[in-house]
Scaffold this active site. Structure first.
Site, PDB file in Angstrom:
ATOM      1  N   HIS A 197     -21.489  -8.901   3.717  1.00  0.00           N
ATOM      2  CA  HIS A 197     -20.165  -9.232   4.266  1.00  0.00           C
ATOM      3  C   HIS A 197     -19.255  -9.962   3.278  1.00  0.00           C
ATOM      4  O   HIS A 197     -18.215 -10.460   3.664  1.00  0.00           O
ATOM      5  CB  HIS A 197     -20.319 -10.076   5.541  1.00  0.00           C
ATOM      6  CG  HIS A 197     -20.886  -9.287   6.680  1.00  0.00           C
ATOM      7  ND1 HIS A 197     -21.249  -9.867   7.872  1.00  0.00           N
ATOM      8  CD2 HIS A 197     -21.149  -7.972   6.812  1.00  0.00           C
ATOM      9  CE1 HIS A 197     -21.717  -8.931   8.687  1.00  0.00           C
ATOM     10  NE2 HIS A 197     -21.686  -7.778   8.059  1.00  0.00           N
ATOM     11  N   CYS A 217      -5.981 -11.967  -5.527  1.00  0.00           N
ATOM     12  CA  CYS A 217      -4.666 -11.416  -5.258  1.00  0.00           C
ATOM     13  C   CYS A 217      -4.793  -9.916  -5.456  1.00  0.00           C
ATOM     14  O   CYS A 217      -5.243  -9.456  -6.501  1.00  0.00           O
ATOM     15  CB  CYS A 217      -3.633 -11.979  -6.232  1.00  0.00           C
ATOM     16  SG  CYS A 217      -2.077 -11.061  -6.162  1.00  0.00           S
ATOM     17  N   CYS A 240      -2.296  -8.614  -8.557  1.00  0.00           N
ATOM     18  CA  CYS A 240      -2.575  -8.851  -9.982  1.00  0.00           C
ATOM     19  C   CYS A 240      -4.052  -9.065 -10.278  1.00  0.00           C
ATOM     20  O   CYS A 240      -4.458  -9.124 -11.429  1.00  0.00           O
ATOM     21  CB  CYS A 240      -1.768 -10.041 -10.482  1.00  0.00           C
ATOM     22  SG  CYS A 240      -2.334 -11.619  -9.821  1.00  0.00           S
ATOM     23  N   CYS A 259      -0.560 -16.066  -3.938  1.00  0.00           N
ATOM     24  CA  CYS A 259      -0.790 -15.998  -5.379  1.00  0.00           C
ATOM     25  C   CYS A 259       0.368 -16.706  -6.093  1.00  0.00           C
ATOM     26  O   CYS A 259       1.535 -16.460  -5.772  1.00  0.00           O
ATOM     27  CB  CYS A 259      -0.880 -14.538  -5.817  1.00  0.00           C
ATOM     28  SG  CYS A 259      -1.011 -14.364  -7.610  1.00  0.00           S
ATOM     29  N   CYS A 288       2.404 -13.839  -7.890  1.00  0.00           N
ATOM     30  CA  CYS A 288       3.009 -12.736  -7.127  1.00  0.00           C
ATOM     31  C   CYS A 288       3.630 -13.179  -5.803  1.00  0.00           C
ATOM     32  O   CYS A 288       4.361 -12.409  -5.184  1.00  0.00           O
ATOM     33  CB  CYS A 288       1.975 -11.659  -6.834  1.00  0.00           C
ATOM     34  SG  CYS A 288       1.055 -11.138  -8.282  1.00  0.00           S
TER      35      CYS A 288
HETATM   36 ZN   LIG Z   1      -1.042 -12.089  -7.977  1.00  0.00          ZN
END
Ligand SMILES: [Zn+2]
EC number: 2.3.1.286
Length: 244
Positions: free
Chosen positions: A123, A131, A134, A152, A155
């Site tokens: 699991h 992320c 990226c 992130c 991002c």
């Molecule tokens: Zn990212």
């Protein structure tokens, strides 16, 4: 009882390949009740307005990330289980060549935190967060400490916990690996789980070895199909095998 424990020790010593399946009972003895436990699930539904099965899904994560992370941080990351003597014994067995593989459904790396090496996590793990844009990895502390939704830094999109959500298929490579290990096992140990396990029952049918042993705190009528059954917490039995 002593005699049965001695028998189990002999079975393990004579085994050429032993695989352990670690279920939710291993988390319970480590002080944590999983969110699918009926009482806990009921409390969660009252608190959040949705059941754990509804919240812990990719649909929910994608559409309602705030509530998803409230739930995830509060119910799954806050006060998770700690390793017990069970994992210490498993680590010693692995080192001594008495245990070849551990297959676990828990997401808290209980076995790895005790030093076990060959662990298949069906699991995933709370410790691997990425992320999806990226690929940057984030430690679990980053998720815990984030206010609201952990995003992130580069991002600005929500970070994906390294777990499989409910109803999500496990990674096919992991599944194949787990099936191969079980198929190869001479002794299969079911620790904190049983033959009725939602997670493991599909895998256990590939077992063709000599001894299937259950150590679980709750009995089940399917226990009759095992070669040995101990109705107890795994740590209470494992710690008496004399491996430490
Ligand atoms: Zn990212």
């Amino acid at each position: 009882m002593e005699e049965r424990i001695a028998t189990l020790r002999r079975i393990l010593d004579e085994s050429s390949y032993t695989v352990a399946l670690c279920g939710s009972g291993m988390m319970e003895e480590g002080g944590y009740i999983g969110v699918k436990n009926p009482d806990k699930a009921y409390d969660i539904e009252k608190k959040y307005g949705y059941s754990p099965e509804e919240i812990f899904t990719s649909a929910f994560y994608n559409t309602r990330p705030k509530l998803f992370f409230d739930f995830y941080k509060q119910e799954m990351l806050n006060g998770g289980p700690e390793p017990t003597e069970s994992e210490t014994v498993l680590e010693k067995m692995e080192q001594d060549g008495k245990l070849q593989c551990i297959i676990t459904s828990n997401i808290y790396e209980l076995c790895q935190r005790s030093g076990c090496k060959n662990v298949i996590e069906l699991h995933g793990s709370i410790y691997h967060n990425i992320c999806q844009r990226c690929g940057r990895e984030y430690p679990v502390e980053y998720i815990k400490q984030a206010h609201g939704i952990p995003v992130c830094e580069d991002c600005q999109i929500p970070i994906r916990p390294g777990l499989f959500f409910f109803r999500e298929m496990a990674d096919s490579q992991l599944v194949t690996q787990a099936v191969e290990e079980i198929n190869r096992a001479e002794v299969l140990l079911l620790l904190g789980t049983n033959l009725n396990s939602e997670v493991f029952s599909h895998y256990i049918k590939y077992f063709q070895g000599k001894y299937l042993v259950i150590i679980h705190q709750r009995s089940h009528y399917l226990d009759d199909n095992a070669d040995m059954v101990f109705i107890d917490q795994p740590k209470n039995i494992l710690s008496r095998l004399g491996y430490l």
